[in-house]
Design a protein around this motif. Structure first.
Motif, mmCIF file in Angstrom:
data_model
loop_
_atom_site.group_PDB
_atom_site.id
_atom_site.type_symbol
_atom_site.label_atom_id
_atom_site.label_comp_id
_atom_site.label_asym_id
_atom_site.label_seq_id
_atom_site.Cartn_x
_atom_site.Cartn_y
_atom_site.Cartn_z
ATOM 1 N N ARG A 39 -43.124 -41.687 -97.280
ATOM 2 C CA ARG A 39 -43.704 -42.282 -98.486
ATOM 3 C C ARG A 39 -45.231 -42.219 -98.514
ATOM 4 N NH1 ARG A 39 -41.298 -47.999 -99.227
ATOM 5 N NH2 ARG A 39 -42.446 -47.847 -101.173
ATOM 6 N N LYS A 40 -45.882 -42.798 -97.540
ATOM 7 C CA LYS A 40 -47.357 -42.870 -97.565
ATOM 8 C C LYS A 40 -48.021 -41.500 -97.435
ATOM 9 C CE LYS A 40 -47.873 -47.654 -96.205
ATOM 10 N NZ LYS A 40 -48.343 -48.610 -95.215
ATOM 11 N N PRO A 41 -47.584 -40.645 -96.502
ATOM 12 C CA PRO A 41 -48.271 -39.352 -96.411
ATOM 13 C C PRO A 41 -48.071 -38.462 -97.638
ATOM 14 C CG PRO A 41 -46.540 -39.518 -94.724
ATOM 15 C CD PRO A 41 -46.633 -40.836 -95.395
ATOM 16 N N ILE A 42 -46.913 -38.549 -98.303
ATOM 17 C CA ILE A 42 -46.709 -37.744 -99.520
ATOM 18 C C ILE A 42 -47.694 -38.176 -100.594
ATOM 19 C CG2 ILE A 42 -45.152 -37.373 -101.485
ATOM 20 C CD1 ILE A 42 -42.849 -37.125 -99.492
ATOM 21 N N VAL A 43 -47.785 -39.466 -100.827
ATOM 22 C CA VAL A 43 -48.691 -39.979 -101.863
ATOM 23 C C VAL A 43 -50.142 -39.640 -101.511
ATOM 24 C CG1 VAL A 43 -49.558 -42.077 -102.977
ATOM 25 C CG2 VAL A 43 -47.091 -41.758 -102.640
ATOM 26 N N ALA A 44 -50.522 -39.817 -100.253
ATOM 27 C CA ALA A 44 -51.898 -39.508 -99.836
ATOM 28 C C ALA A 44 -52.199 -38.013 -99.987
ATOM 29 C CB ALA A 44 -52.121 -39.957 -98.396
ATOM 30 N N LEU A 45 -51.244 -37.167 -99.612
ATOM 31 C CA LEU A 45 -51.432 -35.719 -99.739
ATOM 32 C C LEU A 45 -51.582 -35.325 -101.208
ATOM 33 C CD1 LEU A 45 -51.514 -32.846 -98.590
ATOM 34 C CD2 LEU A 45 -49.000 -32.868 -98.585
ATOM 35 N N LEU A 46 -50.713 -35.829 -102.060
ATOM 36 C CA LEU A 46 -50.802 -35.509 -103.488
ATOM 37 C C LEU A 46 -52.110 -36.004 -104.087
ATOM 38 C CD1 LEU A 46 -47.173 -36.130 -104.738
ATOM 39 C CD2 LEU A 46 -48.424 -33.978 -104.759
ATOM 40 N N ARG A 47 -52.535 -37.179 -103.687
ATOM 41 C CA ARG A 47 -53.800 -37.728 -104.195
ATOM 42 C C ARG A 47 -54.962 -36.811 -103.808
ATOM 43 N NH1 ARG A 47 -53.012 -43.014 -103.058
ATOM 44 N NH2 ARG A 47 -52.106 -43.216 -105.094
ATOM 45 N N SER A 48 -54.984 -36.363 -102.570
ATOM 46 C CA SER A 48 -56.048 -35.479 -102.102
ATOM 47 C C SER A 48 -56.025 -34.140 -102.830
ATOM 48 C CB SER A 48 -55.923 -35.264 -100.591
ATOM 49 O OG SER A 48 -56.912 -34.370 -100.132
ATOM 50 N N LEU A 49 -54.837 -33.552 -102.939
ATOM 51 C CA LEU A 49 -54.708 -32.261 -103.623
ATOM 52 C C LEU A 49 -55.123 -32.364 -105.086
ATOM 53 C CD1 LEU A 49 -51.265 -31.144 -102.150
ATOM 54 C CD2 LEU A 49 -53.512 -30.174 -101.588
ATOM 55 N N THR A 50 -54.754 -33.463 -105.735
ATOM 56 C CA THR A 50 -55.082 -33.669 -107.139
ATOM 57 C C THR A 50 -56.578 -33.872 -107.320
ATOM 58 O OG1 THR A 50 -52.904 -34.630 -107.522
ATOM 59 C CG2 THR A 50 -54.596 -35.102 -109.162
ATOM 60 N N GLU A 51 -57.178 -34.681 -106.449
ATOM 61 C CA GLU A 51 -58.612 -34.957 -106.557
ATOM 62 C C GLU A 51 -59.454 -33.698 -106.467
ATOM 63 O OE1 GLU A 51 -59.457 -37.913 -103.584
ATOM 64 O OE2 GLU A 51 -58.543 -39.519 -104.772
ATOM 65 N N ARG A 52 -59.021 -32.739 -105.659
ATOM 66 C CA ARG A 52 -59.822 -31.518 -105.530
ATOM 67 C C ARG A 52 -59.272 -30.355 -106.358
ATOM 68 N NH1 ARG A 52 -58.545 -27.696 -101.618
ATOM 69 N NH2 ARG A 52 -56.679 -28.129 -100.402
ATOM 70 N N GLY A 53 -58.267 -30.643 -107.198
ATOM 71 C CA GLY A 53 -57.733 -29.624 -108.102
ATOM 72 C C GLY A 53 -57.116 -28.439 -107.384
ATOM 73 N N ALA A 54 -56.452 -28.691 -106.267
ATOM 74 C CA ALA A 54 -55.926 -27.615 -105.424
ATOM 75 C C ALA A 54 -54.595 -27.042 -105.906
ATOM 76 C CB ALA A 54 -55.764 -28.122 -103.989
ATOM 77 N N ILE A 55 -53.837 -27.807 -106.670
ATOM 78 C CA ILE A 55 -52.527 -27.342 -107.118
ATOM 79 C C ILE A 55 -52.728 -26.537 -108.401
ATOM 80 C CG2 ILE A 55 -50.191 -28.004 -107.822
ATOM 81 C CD1 ILE A 55 -50.696 -30.694 -106.357
ATOM 82 N N PRO A 56 -52.255 -25.287 -108.434
ATOM 83 C CA PRO A 56 -52.410 -24.489 -109.658
ATOM 84 C C PRO A 56 -51.791 -25.195 -110.872
ATOM 85 C CG PRO A 56 -51.658 -23.113 -107.840
ATOM 86 C CD PRO A 56 -51.585 -24.529 -107.367
ATOM 87 N N GLU A 57 -52.452 -25.062 -112.000
ATOM 88 C CA GLU A 57 -52.033 -25.741 -113.229
ATOM 89 C C GLU A 57 -50.585 -25.440 -113.609
ATOM 90 O OE1 GLU A 57 -52.046 -28.183 -116.463
ATOM 91 O OE2 GLU A 57 -53.585 -28.069 -114.909
#
Length: 184
Positions: A39-57
């Motif tokens: 639970r916690k690492p998934i949310v933290a990972l997604l938050r980090s990826l989203t903040e830096r725009g790493a996931i292709p649109e």
């Protein structure tokens, strides 16, 4: 194929190392314990990826845009999760792992299947009209050769086409051709 993997920071790699991304757990594995530890690492990972725009649109839209989903049930994949979950529960849900894998690694096809499909396309931006139909037929041929089931083939060749830079409409054509094929 690693070229479709998104680059992770050291912190993101450390979070990913804490996540069990398997859908099928070995017998005797406590699924609830895996869920709790993810639970916690998934949310933290997604938050980090989203903040830096790493996931292709287009990968994000695959989850959030209803046009990227086929089937009788209306709404995006995200909206389906939100019917029974709210906030971070959407991303903590065990069934979300398949979308996280796509966000991180791209389509779930073998390297050889990807290479065969890539060989058919020299300039993705030039794909138009009947090209989508021809590519759909080639995707079917590749799926047969690699024993990929119809639903998995349709969805993953759609994802691959988007990752390669083929337009949504042509990727959707490819997906439709494969979905309507006689593959098992």
């Amino acid at each position: 194929m690693e070229k479709y993997h998104i680059a992770l920071t050291e912190d993101e790699a450390a979070l990913l190392a804490q996540i069990d991304l398997r859908d099928q757990l070995p017998p005797g594995t406590d699924g609830h314990a895996v869920y709790q530890s993810n639970r916690k690492p998934i949310v933290a990972l997604l938050r980090s990826l989203t903040e830096r725009g790493a996931i292709p649109e287009h990968r994000i839209r695959y989850f959030t845009d209803p046009d990227y989903k086929t089937g009788q049930t209306k709404g995006s994949r995200q909206e389906l999760f939100e019917r029974h979950n709210e906030g971070d529960e959407v991303y903590e849900h065990p069934n979300f792992k398949q979308y996280l894998r796509y966000f991180l690694f791209g389509p779930e096809l073998s390297d050889s299947a990807i290479l065969e499909f890539e060989k058919e396309i020299s300039k993705p931006e030039w794909i138009s009209g009947s090209d989508g139909i021809d590519l759909g037929k080639k995707a079917i041929k590749i799926a047969r050769a690699h024993h990929i089931q119809k639903h998995k083939a349709a969805d993953n060749f759609f994802k691959l086409a988007l990752d390669m830079g083929i337009s949504f409409s042509q990727a959707d054509t490819i997906q439709g051709i494969v979905r309507r094929s006689s593959l098992k």
